[in-house]
Design an enzyme around this catalytic site. Structure first.
Site, mmCIF file in Angstrom:
data_model
loop_
_atom_site.group_PDB
_atom_site.id
_atom_site.type_symbol
_atom_site.label_atom_id
_atom_site.label_comp_id
_atom_site.label_asym_id
_atom_site.label_seq_id
_atom_site.Cartn_x
_atom_site.Cartn_y
_atom_site.Cartn_z
ATOM 1 N N SER A 64 0.830 -1.210 0.000
ATOM 2 C CA SER A 64 0.000 0.000 0.000
ATOM 3 C C SER A 64 0.862 1.256 0.000
ATOM 4 C CB SER A 64 -0.904 0.031 1.235
ATOM 5 O OG SER A 64 -1.803 -1.047 1.242
HETATM 6 N N1 SAH Z 1 -1.005 -4.406 3.866
HETATM 7 C C1 SAH Z 1 -0.445 -4.922 2.655
HETATM 8 C C2 SAH Z 1 -1.442 -4.743 1.522
HETATM 9 C C3 SAH Z 1 -1.258 -5.743 0.474
HETATM 10 S S1 SAH Z 1 -2.456 -5.666 -0.800
HETATM 11 C C4 SAH Z 1 0.855 -4.214 2.312
HETATM 12 O O1 SAH Z 1 0.973 -3.012 2.554
HETATM 13 O O2 SAH Z 1 1.754 -4.853 1.745
HETATM 14 C C5 SAH Z 1 -3.821 -6.518 -0.119
HETATM 15 C C6 SAH Z 1 -3.559 -7.922 0.365
HETATM 16 O O3 SAH Z 1 -4.805 -8.502 0.726
HETATM 17 C C7 SAH Z 1 -2.955 -8.848 -0.691
HETATM 18 O O4 SAH Z 1 -1.788 -9.423 -0.189
HETATM 19 C C8 SAH Z 1 -4.058 -9.889 -0.927
HETATM 20 O O5 SAH Z 1 -3.565 -11.174 -1.249
HETATM 21 C C9 SAH Z 1 -4.789 -9.873 0.404
HETATM 22 N N2 SAH Z 1 -6.149 -10.389 0.357
HETATM 23 C C10 SAH Z 1 -7.074 -10.244 -0.618
HETATM 24 N N3 SAH Z 1 -8.218 -10.869 -0.281
HETATM 25 C C11 SAH Z 1 -8.011 -11.420 0.958
HETATM 26 C C12 SAH Z 1 -8.812 -12.194 1.848
HETATM 27 N N4 SAH Z 1 -10.073 -12.554 1.561
HETATM 28 N N5 SAH Z 1 -8.274 -12.588 3.021
HETATM 29 C C13 SAH Z 1 -6.991 -12.244 3.366
HETATM 30 N N6 SAH Z 1 -6.196 -11.519 2.554
HETATM 31 C C14 SAH Z 1 -6.693 -11.103 1.371
#
Ligand code: SAH
Length: 213
Positions: A64
């Site tokens: 993010s």
């Molecule tokens: N906080 C992270 C954001 C990553 S993007 C960072 O800053 O790196 C969002 C993340 O949510 C991805 O890794 C994706 O795989 C995860 N995601 C999507 N749907 C999900 C779900 N149902 N349960 C858990 N994680 C999920």
């Protein structure tokens, strides 16, 4: 890759950019000044790590944007020892920011590759969330509920009921809601059945996906 004075200087500049964009919470800004974001990214993006931008990580996901991380963390209003559930561990950057604020973090990731990669990275770095699981964030983590705060870091087409039900009274759910772009939404649990909803600006996240496991 290492963390150097040069990186720490770039983090101070990033914090200044976030202040200009409206982030006020001193503890959140200090966490941004502390966490070496470049170590959470592919070495090919290292030079971009302290720009206020999202970047690709593994499994077609993104780390993010720092402003988004700071904005969501500010809305959560965390303090020492609060119990926080994070949906979407991803690179672990948001997790590390929450840990820097001395909260107890529980985190769920549904991409196995990212779950494994970030778990190993955390061990190496000495970051210690209370629990990290490979699973479906739509279900939350009922066995550890209730939480003081829940943060969703992927765009949710709708608000998962399970997450609302896993909040303490007074607890806060920060969730970007929408399909193409998302409205940052805060729910504060006022009583067993009442939630106060407040909407903030528009953001863009990768989607919260359902039921792969
Ligand atoms: N906080 C992270 C954001 C990553 S993007 C960072 O800053 O790196 C969002 C993340 O949510 C991805 O890794 C994706 O795989 C995860 N995601 C999507 N749907 C999900 C779900 N149902 N349960 C858990 N994680 C999920």
């Amino acid at each position: 890759m290492k963390d150097t004075l040069k990186h720490s200087g770039m983090r101070n500049k990033l914090a200044e950019v976030l202040i200009e964009k409206g982030i006020e919470d001193k503890n959140v800004l200090n966490a941004i000044r502390k966490i070496p974001r470049h170590l959470f990214m592919d070495s090919s993006f290292e030079g971009h790590a302290y720009q206020d931008k999202a970047f690709p990580i593994a499994a077609n996901q993104t780390i993010s944007q720092p402003y988004t991380v700071a904005f969501q963390t500010e809305l959560l209003q965390v303090s020492v020892n609060k119990k926080i559930l994070e949906i979407g561990t991803g690179s672990g950057y948001q997790t590390a920011v929450l840990l820097a604020l001395h909260t107890k973090v529980y985190s769920i990731e549904r991409q196995l590759e990212l779950f494994k990669k970030t778990s190993i990275f955390f061990k190496k770095m000495g970051y210690r969330p209370k629990k990290m699981i490979f699973g479906d964030g739509y279900k939350g983590m009922p066995e550890e509920a209730p939480f003081d705060g829940i943060i969703v870091t992927a765009g949710a087409p709708e608000v998962p009921k399970a997450l609302l039900s896993q909040l303490k009274i007074g607890g806060r759910l920060v969730i970007p809601v929408g399909i193409d772009d998302q409205i940052m939404t805060l729910f504060v649990r006022k009583s067993e059945k009442e939630f106060q909803k407040t909407e903030y600006g528009s953001f863009r996240f990768v989607p919260l996906l359902e039921n792969k496991n």
